[in-house]
Design a protein around this motif. Structure first.
Motif, PDB file in Angstrom:
ATOM      1  N   ASP A  31       0.987  -1.370  -0.193  1.00  0.00           N
ATOM      2  CA  ASP A  31       0.462  -0.378  -0.407  1.00  0.00           C
ATOM      3  C   ASP A  31       0.749   0.752   0.175  1.00  0.00           C
ATOM      4  O   ASP A  31       0.222   2.165  -0.640  1.00  0.00           O
ATOM      5  CB  ASP A  31      -1.337   0.272   0.906  1.00  0.00           C
ATOM      6  CG  ASP A  31      -1.598  -0.977   1.005  1.00  0.00           C
ATOM      7  OD1 ASP A  31      -2.334  -1.177  -0.187  1.00  0.00           O
ATOM      8  OD2 ASP A  31      -2.495  -1.508   1.873  1.00  0.00           O
ATOM      9  N   GLY A  34       1.691   2.400  -3.552  1.00  0.00           N
ATOM     10  CA  GLY A  34       0.572   3.261  -3.867  1.00  0.00           C
ATOM     11  C   GLY A  34      -0.643   4.579  -3.800  1.00  0.00           C
ATOM     12  O   GLY A  34       0.019   5.495  -4.357  1.00  0.00           O
ATOM     13  N   VAL A  35      -0.022   4.567  -2.340  1.00  0.00           N
ATOM     14  CA  VAL A  35       0.028   5.796  -1.611  1.00  0.00           C
ATOM     15  C   VAL A  35       0.762   6.782  -1.944  1.00  0.00           C
ATOM     16  O   VAL A  35       1.049   8.236  -2.253  1.00  0.00           O
ATOM     17  CB  VAL A  35       0.011   5.545   0.121  1.00  0.00           C
ATOM     18  CG1 VAL A  35       0.426   7.306   0.550  1.00  0.00           C
ATOM     19  CG2 VAL A  35      -1.442   5.249  -0.222  1.00  0.00           C
ATOM     20  N   THR A  38       0.444   7.866  -5.490  1.00  0.00           N
ATOM     21  CA  THR A  38      -0.734   9.268  -5.326  1.00  0.00           C
ATOM     22  C   THR A  38      -0.595  10.579  -5.408  1.00  0.00           C
ATOM     23  O   THR A  38      -0.435  11.552  -5.821  1.00  0.00           O
ATOM     24  CB  THR A  38      -2.235   8.938  -4.537  1.00  0.00           C
ATOM     25  OG1 THR A  38      -2.545   7.195  -5.112  1.00  0.00           O
ATOM     26  CG2 THR A  38      -3.049   9.440  -4.406  1.00  0.00           C
ATOM     27  N   LEU A  39       0.952  11.152  -4.286  1.00  0.00           N
ATOM     28  CA  LEU A  39       1.137  11.601  -3.864  1.00  0.00           C
ATOM     29  C   LEU A  39       2.133  12.433  -4.780  1.00  0.00           C
ATOM     30  O   LEU A  39       1.874  13.785  -4.756  1.00  0.00           O
ATOM     31  CB  LEU A  39       1.827  11.720  -2.708  1.00  0.00           C
ATOM     32  CG  LEU A  39       1.061  10.871  -1.064  1.00  0.00           C
ATOM     33  CD1 LEU A  39       2.144  10.421  -0.090  1.00  0.00           C
ATOM     34  CD2 LEU A  39       0.197  12.302  -0.619  1.00  0.00           C
ATOM     35  N   GLU A  41       1.882  11.999  -8.063  1.00  0.00           N
ATOM     36  CA  GLU A  41       0.671  12.511  -9.194  1.00  0.00           C
ATOM     37  C   GLU A  41      -0.279  13.977  -8.632  1.00  0.00           C
ATOM     38  O   GLU A  41      -0.478  15.449  -9.199  1.00  0.00           O
ATOM     39  CB  GLU A  41      -0.615  11.255  -9.062  1.00  0.00           C
ATOM     40  CG  GLU A  41      -0.055  10.338 -10.152  1.00  0.00           C
ATOM     41  CD  GLU A  41      -1.097   9.559  -9.752  1.00  0.00           C
ATOM     42  OE1 GLU A  41      -2.252   9.329  -9.430  1.00  0.00           O
ATOM     43  OE2 GLU A  41      -0.546   8.085 -10.664  1.00  0.00           O
ATOM     44  N   ASP A  76       4.786  10.797   7.209  1.00  0.00           N
ATOM     45  CA  ASP A  76       4.210   9.809   6.565  1.00  0.00           C
ATOM     46  C   ASP A  76       4.467   8.668   7.310  1.00  0.00           C
ATOM     47  O   ASP A  76       4.881   7.681   6.391  1.00  0.00           O
ATOM     48  CB  ASP A  76       3.201  10.114   5.200  1.00  0.00           C
ATOM     49  CG  ASP A  76       1.920   9.220   4.392  1.00  0.00           C
ATOM     50  OD1 ASP A  76       1.790   8.532   5.656  1.00  0.00           O
ATOM     51  OD2 ASP A  76       2.153   8.605   3.144  1.00  0.00           O
ATOM     52  N   GLN A 102      -0.679   6.597   8.901  1.00  0.00           N
ATOM     53  CA  GLN A 102      -2.096   5.988   7.975  1.00  0.00           C
ATOM     54  C   GLN A 102      -2.966   4.894   8.514  1.00  0.00           C
ATOM     55  O   GLN A 102      -3.046   4.891   9.298  1.00  0.00           O
ATOM     56  CB  GLN A 102      -0.887   5.214   6.888  1.00  0.00           C
ATOM     57  CG  GLN A 102      -0.212   5.304   5.686  1.00  0.00           C
ATOM     58  CD  GLN A 102      -1.345   6.063   4.695  1.00  0.00           C
ATOM     59  OE1 GLN A 102      -1.986   5.005   4.642  1.00  0.00           O
ATOM     60  NE2 GLN A 102      -0.671   7.596   4.384  1.00  0.00           N
ATOM     61  N   CYS A 126      -5.618   8.135   5.046  1.00  0.00           N
ATOM     62  CA  CYS A 126      -4.427   7.516   3.931  1.00  0.00           C
ATOM     63  C   CYS A 126      -5.401   8.710   3.142  1.00  0.00           C
ATOM     64  O   CYS A 126      -6.032   9.344   2.466  1.00  0.00           O
ATOM     65  CB  CYS A 126      -5.113   6.905   3.452  1.00  0.00           C
ATOM     66  SG  CYS A 126      -4.357   5.509   2.101  1.00  0.00           S
ATOM     67  N   ARG A 128      -4.895   8.798  -0.346  1.00  0.00           N
ATOM     68  CA  ARG A 128      -5.142   7.796  -1.485  1.00  0.00           C
ATOM     69  C   ARG A 128      -6.619   8.396  -1.760  1.00  0.00           C
ATOM     70  O   ARG A 128      -7.120   7.739  -2.178  1.00  0.00           O
ATOM     71  CB  ARG A 128      -4.403   6.500  -1.427  1.00  0.00           C
ATOM     72  CG  ARG A 128      -4.826   5.785  -2.763  1.00  0.00           C
ATOM     73  CD  ARG A 128      -4.034   4.691  -2.555  1.00  0.00           C
ATOM     74  NE  ARG A 128      -4.110   4.245  -4.510  1.00  0.00           N
ATOM     75  CZ  ARG A 128      -2.941   3.271  -4.668  1.00  0.00           C
ATOM     76  NH1 ARG A 128      -2.893   2.291  -3.712  1.00  0.00           N
ATOM     77  NH2 ARG A 128      -3.162   2.994  -5.702  1.00  0.00           N
ATOM     78  N   ILE A 129      -7.322   7.757  -0.279  1.00  0.00           N
ATOM     79  CA  ILE A 129      -8.295   8.021   0.076  1.00  0.00           C
ATOM     80  C   ILE A 129      -8.921   9.959   0.327  1.00  0.00           C
ATOM     81  O   ILE A 129      -9.960  10.288  -0.686  1.00  0.00           O
ATOM     82  CB  ILE A 129      -8.943   7.197   1.285  1.00  0.00           C
ATOM     83  CG1 ILE A 129      -8.855   5.924   0.538  1.00  0.00           C
ATOM     84  CG2 ILE A 129     -10.452   7.781   1.525  1.00  0.00           C
ATOM     85  CD1 ILE A 129      -8.811   5.084   2.118  1.00  0.00           C
TER      86      ILE A 129
END
Length: 139
Positions: A31, A34-35, A38-39, A41, A76, A102, A126, A128-129
Motif C-alpha cells: 500500500d 500506491g500511496v 498518488t502523492l 501525482e 507519512d 496511515q 489515507c 490516497r483516499i
C-alpha cells in the motif's frame, strides 16, 4: 476520529510538498507504494524512508529520517503502530511540520506528543483516499 477535514486539507495543501514516507520500499504490491505514487501525482516530492534505503519512484531512499539531508514537511507513517511513536518523535526532531499516521496506524500518546510539539497530526486516514475527496470538494 483523529483528524477533522480541515486538518486533512491543511496537511495536503498548505504545509509543504516534501513528504517522507516511512516504510516505503520498492515493493509495488504494498500500500505504501500506491500511496506514494498518488502523492507524486498530487505534486508532492516523496522521499522513501526504509531500512534498505531503496530508490523508489526515482527518489533516493534513506535508512531513517535522521539520514535525510534536507527538510521534510510531512512524515507519512507507514509502519506498525508499535513503532509509530518513535517515528513521530523522529519527525519532531527532524523539524517536520506534520505527521500523517496511515489507516490502522494508531498511537494516541504519539499523537498527543506530536501535537504538543506544534505539529499538525492526521491519524488513521489515507492520502490516497483523502486526495480525491479534497479535489472533489474543490469542484
Amino acid at each position: 476520529m483523529y483528524a477533522d477535514t480541515e486538518s486533512v486539507r491543511r496537511v495536503l495543501t498548505d504545509l509543504g510538498d516534501t513528504w517522507a514516507v516511512v516504510g516505503l520500499s520498492g515493493n509495488q504490491r504494498r500500500d505504501a507504494y500506491g500511496v506514494a505514487a498518488t502523492l507524486r501525482e498530487f505534486g508532492k516530492r516523496v522521499v522513501p524512508v526504509h531500512p534498505r534505503a531503496e530508490t523508489v519512484l526515482g527518489e533516493r531512499g534513506y535508512a531513517s529520517l535522521a539520514d535525510v539531508p534536507f527538510p521534510v514537511d510531512v512524515v507519512d507513517v507507514f509502519v506498525n503502530s508499535t513503532l509509530a511513536g518513535e517515528v513521530a518523535d523522529q519527525a519532531v526532531r527532524a523539524g517536520a511540520r506534520a505527521v500523517w499516521f496511515q489507516l490502522g496506524v494508531i498511537d494516541e500518546a504519539a499523537m498527543e506528543r506530536t501535537r504538543a510539539a506544534g505539529l499538525e497530526v492526521v491519524m488513521d486516514r489515507c492520502p490516497r483516499i483523502e486526495i480525491p475527496r479534497l479535489e472533489h470538494a474543490r469542484g
